[in-house]
Design a protein around this motif. Structure first.
Motif, PDB file in Angstrom:
ATOM      1  N   ALA A 215       0.844  -1.195   0.000  1.00  0.00           N
ATOM      2  CA  ALA A 215       0.000   0.000   0.000  1.00  0.00           C
ATOM      3  C   ALA A 215       0.876   1.240   0.000  1.00  0.00           C
ATOM      4  CB  ALA A 215      -0.919   0.019   1.219  1.00  0.00           C
TER       5      ALA A 215
ATOM      6  N   TYR B 293      -3.261   0.413  -3.483  1.00  0.00           N
ATOM      7  CA  TYR B 293      -3.180  -0.888  -2.841  1.00  0.00           C
ATOM      8  C   TYR B 293      -2.808  -1.981  -3.827  1.00  0.00           C
ATOM      9  CZ  TYR B 293      -5.766   1.428   0.891  1.00  0.00           C
ATOM     10  OH  TYR B 293      -6.151   2.295   1.886  1.00  0.00           O
TER      11      TYR B 293
ATOM     12  N   LYS C  44      -6.591  -5.229  -1.369  1.00  0.00           N
ATOM     13  CA  LYS C  44      -7.580  -4.171  -1.485  1.00  0.00           C
ATOM     14  C   LYS C  44      -8.894  -4.604  -0.856  1.00  0.00           C
ATOM     15  CE  LYS C  44      -8.752  -0.621  -4.831  1.00  0.00           C
ATOM     16  NZ  LYS C  44      -8.599  -0.172  -6.221  1.00  0.00           N
TER      17      LYS C  44
ATOM     18  N   THR D 219      -6.206  -0.667   4.931  1.00  0.00           N
ATOM     19  CA  THR D 219      -6.465   0.768   4.819  1.00  0.00           C
ATOM     20  C   THR D 219      -5.226   1.524   5.281  1.00  0.00           C
ATOM     21  OG1 THR D 219      -8.820   0.440   5.252  1.00  0.00           O
ATOM     22  CG2 THR D 219      -7.952   2.685   5.464  1.00  0.00           C
TER      23      THR D 219
END
Length: 114
Positions: free
Chosen positions: A49, A60, A65, A69
């Motif tokens: 990421a 990502y 994905k 986050t």
């Protein structure tokens, strides 16, 4: 002195969540595209990421994905990686990386096991 220090790793059960942190110092964090990369046992480094300097765009690896986050707090010079629904394949040492220089920290280990 330029430093990247990762934290937040540990042992987590499949399906669980965790949040990794990276604290930066010694350079203008707000100017830098930053990434998380990981190294699974017996494998090479793999980018997972990245986030642009002001946090408005995240990228990502397709494989992660929807579960990973990435975020950042430029005032605190910190970057984060939240991992949801952790899978055994996420077992790795996770490193934050300053992309302009490819510098990494020492990493934080994530072990996924029941």
């Amino acid at each position: 002195q330029v430093q990247l220090v990762e934290s937040g790793g540990g042992l987590v059960r499949p399906g669980g969540s965790l949040k990794l942190s990276c604290t930066a110092s010694g350079f203008n964090f707000i100017d830098e595209y930053m990434s998380w990369v990981r190294q699974a046992p017996g494998e090479g480094f793999r980018w997972v990421a990245g986030i642009n300097n002001d946090g408005t765009k995240a990228d990502y690896l397709g494989l992660v994905k929807g579960r990973f986050t990435i975020s950042r707090d430029n005032a605190a010079k910190r970057m984060y990686l939240e991992i949801d629904n952790v899978q055994p394949g996420d077992t790795a040492v996770y490193y934050c990386r300053r992309d302009s220089t490819a510098m990494r920290g020492k990493g934080t280990r994530v072990t996924v096991s029941s």
